[in-house]
Design an enzyme around this catalytic site. Structure first.
Site: not given
Ligand code: PGA
Length: 253
Positions: A9-11, A97, A99, A167, A173, A213, A234-235
Site C-alpha cells: 500500500n503505497w499511500k 484503511h 487513515e 491492521e 507506520g 510495520s 506500507g512503508g
Molecule cells: P506500515 O503501513 O507498513 O507502514 O505500518 C501498513 C498500512 O497502512 O497498510
C-alpha cells in the site's frame, strides 16, 4: 490451501517515473522468483493505475486501488468509481484503511457500501479492520473487531473473493509491530467470526493479512502463525529491495 498475499500500500508516495521504474524492477524480479502459492499486489496512487495495470498485464503482478467512491457515478468532484477502476483492469481495492477512517471520516456503513460496489464490479476488496491503542489498552479489541465485521459485512454474501487485513492502528507506520502471538490471536478470532457468520469453508479459504510495520525482519515470524496469510505493507513496500526481500522470505516460508 489458502492463497498467501503480499500487498504493498503505497499511500500518497512516488511520482509517475518512480512508479514506472519500481514496477519494471518488480516484474523483472517476479519473473525470476518461484512464487508458489503467493499473489503479489501493488496499490499505487490512483493516477498511476492505468500505467501499473499495463505493466502488470501478462506479468505475475496484481494491481489494486487504495480507495473507491461510495457513489456509483455523477457529480462527485474528485471521486473515482467502481466502474472506472474496472475499466482500467484493477483487480483489488483496499477499503476501510484506518487513515481513510481517521482523516476522511469513513464509517463502517460507508465501507459496507464500498464493499457492495466492489462486488458488483468484480473487484476483490481488501477490507481493513483494527483497533486503536486506547481500545487495546481498555481490553475491548475483540469487541471493536466484532462490530467492524458486523457492520462492514452487513448483508454481504461472500463469494470467495474477499480479503481481510487486520491492521492494529497503533502498529501502522509506528515501527511497533504486533507480536506474532498478538496478531495470531486476532486473526484466529476473525476466522472464527467468519465460521460462525458464514461457513467453515468460507472461513478456511479467506486470506487474512496482517498490516502494521511489517518488514523483512519480522515477516517470517508473522507468516509462521497458522491464521496469518500474508501482509499489507506500507512503508517497506516503497523500497524495491525491502519489498522483494519480503516476497522472497514469503515464498520460502
Ligand atoms: P506500515 O503501513 O507498513 O507502514 O505500518 C501498513 C498500512 O497502512 O497498510
Amino acid at each position: 490451501m489458502r492463497k498467501i498475499i503480499i500487498a504493498g500500500n503505497w499511500k500518497m508516495n512516488k511520482t509517475f517515473r518512480e512508479t514506472e521504474e519500481f514496477l519494471l524492477d518488480l516484474t523483472d524480479f517476479l519473473d525470476e522468483v518461484e512464487l508458489n502459492n503467493i499473489e503479489v499486489i501493488i496499490c499505487p496512487p490512483a493516477l498511476y493505475l492505468e500505467m501499473a495495470t499495463d505493466i502488470a498485464f501478462e506479468n505475475k503482478l496484481f494491481i489494486g486501488s487504495q480507495n473507491i467512491s461510495v457513489h456509483e457515478f455523477g457529480a462527485f468532484t474528485g471521486e473515482i468509481s467502481g466502474s472506472m477502476l474496472k475499466s482500467m483492469d484493477v483487480e483489488f481495492c483496499i477499503i476501510g484503511h484506518s487513515e481513510r477512517r481517521k482523516y476522511f471520516n469513513e464509517t463502517n456503513k460507508m465501507i459496507n457500501t464500498k464493499l457492495m460496489i466492489l462486488q458488483r464490479n468484480k473487484i476483490i476488496p481488501i477490507v481493513c479492520i483494527g483497533e486503536t491503542l486506547e481500545e487495546r489498552e481498555m481490553g475491548i479489541t475483540k469487541k471493536i473487531i466484532t462490530s467492524q465485521l458486523e457492520e462492514v459485512f452487513k448483508d454481504i454474501k461472500i463469494n470467495g473473493n474477499v480479503v481481510i487485513a487486520y491492521e492494529p492502528i497503533w502498529a501502522i507506520g509506528t515501527g511497533k509491530t504486533a507480536t506474532p502471538q498478538q496478531a495470531q490471536e486476532i486473526h484466529k478470532f476473525i476466522r472464527k467470526w467468519l465460521t460462525d457468520n458464514y461457513s467453515k469453508s468460507i472461513a478456511e479459504n479467506l486470506p487474512i493479512l496482517y498490516g502494521g510495520s511489517a518488514k523483512p525482519q519480522n515477516i517470517k515470524s508473522l507468516l509462521e502463525q497458522p491464521d496469518i496469510d500474508g501482509g499489507l505493507i506500507g512503508g517497506a513496500s516503497l523500497d524495491i529491495e525491502e519489498f522483494s526481500e519480503m516476497i522472497e522470505i514469503t515464498a520460502k516460508n
